[in-house]
Design a protein around this motif. Structure first.
Motif, mmCIF file in Angstrom:
data_model
loop_
_atom_site.group_PDB
_atom_site.id
_atom_site.type_symbol
_atom_site.label_atom_id
_atom_site.label_comp_id
_atom_site.label_asym_id
_atom_site.label_seq_id
_atom_site.Cartn_x
_atom_site.Cartn_y
_atom_site.Cartn_z
ATOM 1 N N SER A 5 1.221 -0.885 0.294
ATOM 2 C CA SER A 5 -0.201 -0.096 -0.172
ATOM 3 C C SER A 5 1.124 1.195 0.003
ATOM 4 N N LEU A 8 2.495 1.592 -3.613
ATOM 5 C CA LEU A 8 2.017 1.985 -4.451
ATOM 6 C C LEU A 8 2.008 3.494 -4.000
ATOM 7 N N ILE A 9 1.346 4.353 -3.206
ATOM 8 C CA ILE A 9 0.976 6.129 -2.518
ATOM 9 C C ILE A 9 2.223 6.063 -3.191
ATOM 10 N N VAL A 11 4.726 4.937 -5.895
ATOM 11 C CA VAL A 11 4.051 5.279 -7.201
ATOM 12 C C VAL A 11 3.440 6.558 -7.692
ATOM 13 N N GLY A 12 2.081 7.081 -6.920
ATOM 14 C CA GLY A 12 1.597 7.572 -7.613
ATOM 15 C C GLY A 12 1.425 9.174 -7.516
ATOM 16 N N VAL A 15 4.284 9.142 -10.581
ATOM 17 C CA VAL A 15 3.456 9.982 -11.409
ATOM 18 C C VAL A 15 2.863 10.839 -11.452
ATOM 19 N N THR A 265 -5.842 -1.528 -5.317
ATOM 20 C CA THR A 265 -4.290 -0.563 -6.208
ATOM 21 C C THR A 265 -4.388 0.712 -6.477
ATOM 22 N N LEU A 266 -5.790 0.987 -7.156
ATOM 23 C CA LEU A 266 -6.811 2.343 -8.405
ATOM 24 C C LEU A 266 -6.469 3.567 -7.297
ATOM 25 N N ILE A 269 -3.151 4.420 -5.757
ATOM 26 C CA ILE A 269 -2.351 5.147 -7.201
ATOM 27 C C ILE A 269 -2.991 6.765 -7.065
ATOM 28 N N PHE A 270 -4.075 6.887 -7.180
ATOM 29 C CA PHE A 270 -4.770 8.364 -7.089
ATOM 30 C C PHE A 270 -4.729 9.050 -6.095
ATOM 31 N N GLY A 272 -1.996 9.155 -4.096
ATOM 32 C CA GLY A 272 -0.387 9.257 -4.546
ATOM 33 C C GLY A 272 -0.984 10.482 -5.991
ATOM 34 N N VAL A 273 -1.085 10.633 -6.911
ATOM 35 C CA VAL A 273 -1.382 11.364 -7.860
ATOM 36 C C VAL A 273 -1.867 12.306 -7.257
#
Length: 568
Positions: A5, A8-9, A11-12, A15, A265-266, A269-270, A272-273
């Motif tokens: 988790s 993934l953050i 990575v967001g 990105v 997962t989404l 990631i979202f 973090g973005v």
């Protein structure tokens, strides 16, 4: 999973930063996308595979933490933050009490997505896991009611006693209305699955379709969609699994797991973005105080509520359990999405979003990453990796029936009595309409043996080992070794049919308030006397008719052979 988790953050964030450097506008986690597409599969997976027994045994404690605990966190944080804003040096004197209470209701809810991501890895014991997980699912109704209530109050500006009373009524309508809508769609899904035996390929589709319709119907009437999904999954699962094929069950199981994992997962990631996308308004005092108050209110709420709960619980919550419950109160994407739902005209929207993101990052990174070492350091009891033996499961079921009988003899109608009443009503009436065929009448163990016998007979005929014979001619020794999948089904069958003989003898059941009539006692005594007399005659005839010398019978005497094989 916890580190996943956090990864993934990150990575967001990377990105989002890359998109920002290029000069494009990063996509943000839209609240409509989150509530309509990403959240439902996670909640449906949790509700469909919800462990019913531990949940029902601890539902009182879960409701106390979910309702009273969420109210305590919202008002405690909102009140203290309002007091902080009144200090001139902070520079937030324009924030009113309703805005602070609105912010407190947003950050007070424990997030089921974050809890699932963390507690699945550390393998905490079943009691603590179901308490935190159940609280994160059920406090959605409280959060939504408080959020809408304070948002409307902030627009009106004045609050009366009638408004408070209507807010309490609104809470029960939102929560119970969501449960009712979910139960209705769950029964519809179970009833529909009766007629899908000729088109097995569409069976999983009906499960997903009715669940999503329950969620959308609840949200359309401003009820709790999460409560509707949980109720729908819990209600339809036992009936649907009795009707559908094993391949459909496997499809439902793995597709739900995959769908919920993709959504998680989404979401991270979202998250973090969207953090990179902004906009943000930073106030050191407000943000840091918010993080501290989240921890303090959670700890005080758990300690205070547990002190009251332990007076009524048989299995007490220890200090270690209280620490894990308090430390596991993670915030996540639900709080972030509720913050995005605030209108752009709200004067504190950017500051609230910045504080919410900070709280989420602190709980996921700091608390989520350190909870496992703390569990090992404190030697908190963990969940058993091995499944209980069938002997343990049968004795557990036997104790349930025994306690039901004890409650009936004592005249105390408690948890086990009403559970038995519900199971009896379910077997007598509900299964008759929701389960296809005659399976609800026949003992399931016999039906299971017949299926195994038929399958083995077909295999032996196809392989040429036997001619085309009926399956009933196959002996018990011809049954192959039971697989793990079949063993699980046998366990369930034995638990369900443990006390079937009690149902057959209910007409002669004992009651301390009723006695036999005189005629009944005479009939029973007469039957016993006849049986005793017949037994004595049989024994006496055995000794009187056997000759002393079986080798040489007397001439002229006809030899007679009885069923027992003796000659006279």
């Amino acid at each position: 999973i916890t580190s996943m988790s956090c990864l993934l953050i990150v990575v967001g964030l990377l990105v989002g930063g890359l998109i920002k450097v290029i000069g494009e506008e990063p996509p943000v986690l839209d609240s409509q996308l989150f509530f309509l597409c990403l959240l439902p599969p996670i909640i449906l997976d949790a509700g469909y595979f919800l462990p019913i027994r531990p949940f029902t045994e601890n539902v009182g404690t879960i409701l106390v933490f979910a309702v009273i605990g969420t109210l305590w966190n919202a008002f405690f944080m909102g009140g203290l933050l309002y007091a902080l804003c009144q200090i001139e040096s902070v520079g937030l004197s324009g924030v009113d009490l309703l805005a602070c209470l609105l912010f407190g209701s947003i950050v007070s809810a424990v997030d089921p997505v974050a809890v699932l991501a963390v507690f699945e890895e550390i393998h905490i014991n079943e009691l603590v896991h179901i308490l935190v997980f159940g609280e994160s699912l059920l406090n959605d109704a409280v959060t939504v009611v408080l959020y809408n209530l304070f948002e409307e109050f902030s627009k009106v500006g004045t609050v009366t006693v009638l408004d408070v009373f209507l807010g309490v009524v609104c809470f029960f309508v939102v929560s119970l209305g969501g449960v009712l809508v979910g139960a209705i769609y769950g029964f519809l899904a179970a009833f529909t699955s009766r007629f899908t035996s000729h088109t097995r390929v569409i069976e999983p589709l009906f499960v997903f379709l009715y669940s999503y319709m329950a969620y959308l119907s609840s949200e359309m009437f401003h009820l709790s969609g999460i409560m509707a999904l949980i109720a729908c999954g819990v209600v339809m699962r036992p009936y649907v699994e009795a009707n559908i094929s094993h391949k459909s069950y496997t499809t439902i199981k793995y597709f739900l797991k995959m769908w919920s994992s993709v959504s998680e997962t989404l979401i991270f990631i979202f998250l973090g973005v969207s953090t990179v996308a902004g906009p943000h308004a930073w106030n050191w005092t407000f943000v840091i105080t918010t993080v501290i108050l989240c921890l303090v209110s959670r700890v005080l709420g758990v300690i205070g509520l547990t002190f009251i709960i332990n007076k009524f619980r048989i299995v007490k919550l220890t200090k270690k359990d209280q620490f894990i419950v308090a430390y596991g109160g993670l915030r996540g994407a639900i709080a972030f999405s509720l913050g995005y739902l605030l209108s752009n005209s709200h004067q504190m929207r950017n500051l609230f979003l910045t504080a919410i993101i900070t709280v989420i990052f602190f709980t996921v990174f700091v608390q989520g990453m350190t909870i496992r070492p703390l569990v090992e350091l404190l030697a908190v009891k963990k969940k058993k990796e091995s499944k209980p033996s069938i002997n343990e499961e049968i004795h557990t079921e036997f104790l349930d029936h025994l306690l039901t009988g004890v409650e009936g003899v004592c005249g105390h109608y408690g948890h086990y009595h009403w559970k038995e009443k519900l199971n009896r009503f379910n077997k007598t009436y509900v299964k008759r309409w929701l389960i296809a065929g005659e399976n609800f009448k026949e003992p399931e163990l016999i039906a299971f043996y017949r299926k195994m016998e038929l399958k083995q007979a077909i295999m032996m005929v196809e392989s040429g080992q036997l001619p085309s014979v009926l399956p009933s001619t196959i002996s018990m020794q011809a049954i192959p070794r039971v697989s793990k999948k079949r063993e699980e089904e046998i366990r369930r069958i034995l638990r369900a049919n443990l006390q079937n003989n009690k149902q057959k003898m209910r007409s002669r059941s004992y009651s301390r308030h009723t006695l036999f009539d005189a005629d009944e006692e005479d009939n029973v005594s007469e039957v016993r006397l006849r049986k005793t007399k017949m037994e004595m005659e049989r024994r006496m005839s055995h000794y009187l008719t056997v000759p002393a010398n079986r080798e040489s019978p007397r001439p002229g005497v006809r030899r007679v052979r009885f069923e027992s094989g003796l000659s006279v």
